[in-house]
Each structure stands twice: as structure tokens, then as C-alpha cells.
Design a protein around this motif. Sequence first.
Motif, mmCIF file in Angstrom:
data_model
loop_
_atom_site.group_PDB
_atom_site.id
_atom_site.type_symbol
_atom_site.label_atom_id
_atom_site.label_comp_id
_atom_site.label_asym_id
_atom_site.label_seq_id
_atom_site.Cartn_x
_atom_site.Cartn_y
_atom_site.Cartn_z
ATOM 1 N N GLY A 156 58.895 -5.643 64.891
ATOM 2 C CA GLY A 156 59.991 -4.871 64.308
ATOM 3 C C GLY A 156 59.597 -3.432 64.013
ATOM 4 N N LYS A 157 58.562 -2.920 64.707
ATOM 5 C CA LYS A 157 58.058 -1.573 64.447
ATOM 6 C C LYS A 157 58.629 -0.616 65.502
ATOM 7 C CE LYS A 157 53.984 -3.327 62.118
ATOM 8 N NZ LYS A 157 52.533 -3.494 62.079
ATOM 9 N N TYR A 158 59.886 -0.233 65.287
ATOM 10 C CA TYR A 158 60.563 0.573 66.288
ATOM 11 C C TYR A 158 60.101 2.025 66.294
ATOM 12 C CZ TYR A 158 63.501 -3.281 67.694
ATOM 13 O OH TYR A 158 63.940 -4.486 68.202
ATOM 14 N N SER A 159 59.489 2.492 65.196
ATOM 15 C CA SER A 159 58.911 3.837 65.223
ATOM 16 C C SER A 159 57.741 3.882 66.201
ATOM 17 C CB SER A 159 58.441 4.238 63.817
ATOM 18 O OG SER A 159 59.533 4.405 62.953
ATOM 19 N N THR A 160 56.912 2.827 66.188
ATOM 20 C CA THR A 160 55.816 2.748 67.152
ATOM 21 C C THR A 160 56.357 2.627 68.566
ATOM 22 O OG1 THR A 160 54.380 1.698 65.505
ATOM 23 C CG2 THR A 160 53.762 1.440 67.815
ATOM 24 N N PHE A 161 57.366 1.781 68.739
ATOM 25 C CA PHE A 161 58.008 1.601 70.042
ATOM 26 C C PHE A 161 58.535 2.933 70.567
ATOM 27 C CE2 PHE A 161 62.090 0.771 72.282
ATOM 28 C CZ PHE A 161 61.584 0.132 73.409
ATOM 29 N N ALA A 162 59.219 3.689 69.705
ATOM 30 C CA ALA A 162 59.768 4.987 70.113
ATOM 31 C C ALA A 162 58.658 5.954 70.498
ATOM 32 C CB ALA A 162 60.609 5.570 68.981
ATOM 33 N N SER A 163 57.554 5.942 69.747
ATOM 34 C CA SER A 163 56.434 6.831 70.066
ATOM 35 C C SER A 163 55.839 6.504 71.428
ATOM 36 C CB SER A 163 55.353 6.715 68.987
ATOM 37 O OG SER A 163 55.824 7.182 67.742
ATOM 38 N N LEU A 164 55.677 5.210 71.723
ATOM 39 C CA LEU A 164 55.106 4.810 73.009
ATOM 40 C C LEU A 164 55.950 5.304 74.179
ATOM 41 C CD1 LEU A 164 54.018 1.111 72.309
ATOM 42 C CD2 LEU A 164 52.559 3.128 72.388
ATOM 43 N N LEU A 165 57.258 5.277 74.032
ATOM 44 C CA LEU A 165 58.143 5.648 75.132
ATOM 45 C C LEU A 165 58.287 7.149 75.305
ATOM 46 C CD1 LEU A 165 61.158 3.154 74.830
ATOM 47 C CD2 LEU A 165 59.045 2.887 76.126
ATOM 48 N N THR A 166 58.237 7.896 74.219
ATOM 49 C CA THR A 166 58.649 9.297 74.293
ATOM 50 C C THR A 166 57.540 10.318 74.057
ATOM 51 O OG1 THR A 166 59.262 9.317 71.940
ATOM 52 C CG2 THR A 166 60.970 8.667 73.526
ATOM 53 N N VAL A 167 56.468 9.943 73.357
ATOM 54 C CA VAL A 167 55.441 10.942 73.027
ATOM 55 C C VAL A 167 54.441 11.164 74.167
ATOM 56 C CG1 VAL A 167 53.625 11.595 71.403
ATOM 57 C CG2 VAL A 167 55.716 10.493 70.560
ATOM 58 N N PRO A 168 53.887 10.102 74.798
ATOM 59 C CA PRO A 168 52.976 10.354 75.924
ATOM 60 C C PRO A 168 53.699 11.101 77.042
ATOM 61 C CG PRO A 168 52.863 8.065 75.220
ATOM 62 C CD PRO A 168 54.051 8.660 74.543
ATOM 63 N N LYS A 169 53.010 12.043 77.633
ATOM 64 C CA LYS A 169 53.601 12.845 78.707
ATOM 65 C C LYS A 169 52.877 12.548 80.013
ATOM 66 C CE LYS A 169 56.605 15.044 76.155
ATOM 67 N NZ LYS A 169 56.410 14.292 74.893
ATOM 68 N N ILE A 170 53.640 12.630 81.096
ATOM 69 C CA ILE A 170 53.110 12.307 82.415
ATOM 70 C C ILE A 170 53.663 13.327 83.402
ATOM 71 C CG2 ILE A 170 55.010 10.714 82.943
ATOM 72 C CD1 ILE A 170 53.037 8.935 84.355
ATOM 73 N N ARG A 171 52.869 13.612 84.447
ATOM 74 C CA ARG A 171 53.306 14.583 85.448
ATOM 75 C C ARG A 171 53.436 13.880 86.796
ATOM 76 N NH1 ARG A 171 53.036 20.097 85.349
ATOM 77 N NH2 ARG A 171 51.646 20.064 83.553
ATOM 78 N N PRO A 172 54.637 13.383 87.112
ATOM 79 C CA PRO A 172 54.824 12.701 88.405
ATOM 80 C C PRO A 172 54.673 13.692 89.563
ATOM 81 C CG PRO A 172 56.657 12.302 86.884
ATOM 82 C CD PRO A 172 55.864 13.442 86.336
#
Length: 610
Positions: free
Chosen positions: A421-437
Motif C-alpha cells: 500500500g506504499k503508493y508514494s514509493t510506487f509513484a517514485s519508481l515509475l516517474t523519478v528514474p530517467k532513461i534515454r531510449p
Amino acid sequence: MIDPLVSLAFSIQANRGVYALLLGSGVSRSAQIPTGWEIVLDLIRKLAKLEREDCEPDPAAWYKAKFGKDPDYSELLDTIAKSPAERNQLLKNYFEPDEVERQEGKKLPTAAHKAIARMVARGYIRVVVTTNFDHLLEKALAEEGIEPTVISTADSVKGALPLVHTNCTIIKVNGDYLDTRIRNTREELAIYEEDINHLLDRVFDEFGLIVSGWSGEWDTALRSALERCKNHRFTTYWTDIRPPDGNAIRLIQLRKGEFIQIQSADAFFDELSEKVFILEEYNSPHPLSVKALVAQVKKYLVEERYEIRLHDLMNQEVERVYKELSDREKFPVDGFYGDDFGDEIRRQVRLYESITEPLLAMIITGCRWGKESHSHLWVNCLNRIANPPEERKRNSALHKLQMYPALLLLYGGGMASIAAGKYSTFASLLTVPKIRPTHVEECPIVLALHPWSVMDRPEIQRLLPVLERSLIPLSNHLNDILRDPLREILPQDANYQECFDRFEYLSALVHADLRNEYDDDDDEIWAPVGLFGYRSRLSQRDTSIMNRIQLEFENSTQTYIDSGDGVPTKRVDSTWPPLRAGLFSGSAERLILIKRKFDELVAEVSRSRL
């Protein structure tokens, strides 16, 4: 050339319990504990004062002239303090701190004693031979929960347990300050009882030796014990603040030892213990098992004092994985065709899973049990693994497959966050790491990492084992491969399946939302449709994850009509956890729009493939 201190740390860490210490008065010097001879001289001054005479500048010569013999520790004590209680109190003043001394840190265990005690507590040191009378090492060991066996007389040798059966044995070759039989004079230091000699012969024969704070000049019987030993199974390390001379040089040569010049005993043992413990942490727990690694992460998560160790542990494992994943010999990217290409895809997938397994267990554990303040650790992990060397920009299937480990970690951490139930962690995993396709500017990881970005063609996904008939083979494979790593936190299969679908569906919604934001196109929408889309088509409508989330959202949302300025406006307030975590910019209206469009896409895609 390797620093001898580094060599010693490696030897101690690799040979737990093999090294014994030989400690002289230099180890207790910074605690301002007097040597035995200094106590004798001070007692002579006290005696001279009682005799109303001046014994300076040579108290020992005064004593010999006065009494016709060399000073004797026991006789001095008997002369100055008649009863055992008086003698005990007199000696305590030399070895035990009063209140002022305690506040000033005098006559207390030094950094050296504490470092030695820490190494004893972890089993690296088991035997200590010392010429000191004080109890500083015993006090330091007590702080670590260790009660040592202390041998200070020949009588105590007979009743002592064998060295291998004790956590720590302290051999006080010159006695204990509470026993008036301690050795001080050259004559007393020249001969040991037979039982003490036999014990020293065993120690010097069977153990490596670290000498500190001992000159080798005064203690003739101790020096003779070292000279008797003919075997040198392990290295002797002799430390001193000055280069060795006299007997020290001869003993080092005799034992084929190494000399280490140090600043102080405190600095030496403190640095040595740190290097040993660093090697210990570097070598464990991964070589033992993933379970041991998970246990260590759990331990570090619950106490703030372990924050640095948790960071170092994660960083160490991330870098290990990154280095292995970047190995072109393990993961070649060219030269495979026909059947060889399919075999290579399957081989690399299995190898990626094996290399990533410990890190996957760590991120699952961290996202399930960690606090929001720990999120940066899991984010940094994804940032590193999702951005392999720039060579990945070559747009081939095997280059794209390099992103598979990051996909595993994203799914594992994301599902663990949802399960907790830790949606703040979930949100961080999806949106904070950056990737360069390939050929695209840097973007949030959820936009560039999903099953179809790792294997972008159905025929490649169908190369995975026993999944030839699956509509989304890689998503099916992830569903299977993550079952065991998540079993501890999701033991029931139904709950696991619901969590897997929830992760894929919510991730897709976030993808669709951010894609619209980045493309600035509100008319079209796209996001990866996972297993949830096909399961929702085959299952009862009210059991699909899409419908469950719709009901959750509606039950946590209220709509208000505000007509304060005469023009009615609709306002939607929601306490739905993903919105409160900041996804969809925290806007219920935005979520409603994205969800409606994406659900229409899911229905269309699932119909076209069934």
C-alpha cells in the motif's frame, strides 16, 4: 606494493580466529594507566614520604640503599597498606578512574581496546597475551557482551577451558593488579612457571601473532617463549610507532615477521578493525544466499544507525550487477541468425535473471518494508541498471534485451510497493528514474520500459520457452518468473495475480498520462496493454482489475457543485491513494479522462487479438 596493514586485514578476515594479540603497556598508554614499574616508583615515593626522606632523583636507588635490596612490589604494598582491603583500594587508584578522571576520559578503554573487542565479538580474535595488569580490555569486551576467560597465574591455567572452546582468553603473563604476585622487576620477569610456559608455547606455535605496544626488552621470559617457537604457520606482524631495534629486530627476523610502523595503537587497531569489517561486508552475504542478503536488508531497514550500511550494501550489489550486465563476452549483441538467434535470446534471458536475482530480492524487500525515506535507494538502483553503456543505442533485438533486468526490477519493486500500500514509493519508481531510449530525449522510466520496449516484436517474445501460443509472451513470462521472489509477501496465488494485474494496469495509466503530457496530444492515447486486458475480456466484468480500480476510485471520490459566483462549476475531490501519491498530477479529473480513453483502447486491443 600492498600496504602491510591491508595484507593483515585480508589475513584476519580470511582466517577467522587464527591470529592472537601480544599487547604491551603501549596499548594502555593513551588511557594514562601507569606501567608496573611506574607504580613501584610511585610506591617508593610514598614510602620515602612516610620515612620523611627524599628519594629523588632515583627512587629505586634510594630504596636499595635504604633496605639493602632491590624494590619488591609485594613488600612495598605490605609496608604501605597492611590489610587486603587497604591494598585493593590503593591499587584501584592507579587503575580505576575517579569521577573527574572519568569525565576526562582517563583510565577508560581506549579506541584500541574497543576495536579489539569488536573483532573478538565477531570471532576474528580469540586469544590475547598481555603484559598489562589493568582491566581495560575486559571492560571493552563487557560492552560487547563478552566475558573472557582470564589467566593471570599458573594456578588458573589448570582450571581454564581449552583455547578453542572459549570466545576469548586473556593471558596476563605478568599478573593482574588485584593480585599482589604481579611481576615487575627484571628478576621477576625472567622466569615463568611451567604451566604458563606450556600455554605460551601452544599460543605462539598454533596462532599468528600481532604485536603492539611491546618493546621486547624487559620481559625476558616472554621473549624466551617467542624464541622457543620453531614453527611459524602464520605471519607475525610487529607494530610500533618507531622503527624496531635491539631484541625487536631479532624477534621479527626469527619469526619471519612483518613490521608495520603506526601512529598509535588506537589508530592502528581502529583502522585494522574497519578494514576487516569492510572485507566482511564485501564478501557477504551474497556468496552465502539470497535469503541471507534479504535478512541483512531487513535488519538495516529498521534502524536509522544502519542507513550508511544499507546504502553501501545496495550500491555494492548494484555495481556488481551493472558490471556483469555490461560484459560483452557474456552478452554479445551481434552475429546470431536463425536457430542460433532463438537459442541466444533464451540463454541471455536466463543469465539476466540469474545475475539480477539477488538485487531483485533486495528491491522487493526494500519496497515492501522500507520507509518513504528509503525510496531514493530503489530509484538509484533503477536509474543505474536501466541505463547500460551507450552502446545500447544500436537498435537491435539483443541490444533492446539489455533492458530486461531493469524491467524485472521495476515489476518486482512496483508490485512490492502495491502489496504494501506504499503508493508514494510506487509513484517514485515509475516517474523519478530517467532513461534515454534510442534517438529520444531523456524521459521517466515508465514511458520507455515495458515488455514491448524490451522485445518489440511478437515473434521475438514467442522465442521464450513454452510460451509460443501466448498473446503477450514476455508479460506471461514475468508473471511466472516473479512468483517465487514475491511469494513471501504475497503467499496466496489469487492475491499475487491481482497485484500483478494492478501493477501493469496502473503503470499503463501512468504511461498514458505522461505520454499525453510529453506528446501534447489529447486526441490519441497509447500505453502497453498487459495480461490484465486479456484476463478482463475472459473473466466476469466485476472481477477484472479495471473494474475493481474503478470501484475503489468511485468509493474514495466526491463531486461538489460550487456556484458561489453564480456560475455552477463541478469540483472532484478524491482520497484514492495513487492520486494522493502525486500520480496524474493529483487530479481526479485528469485520471477520469485518461482512464476512460485507455479502457477504450484496452477493449479494442483485446477484441482484435482474441
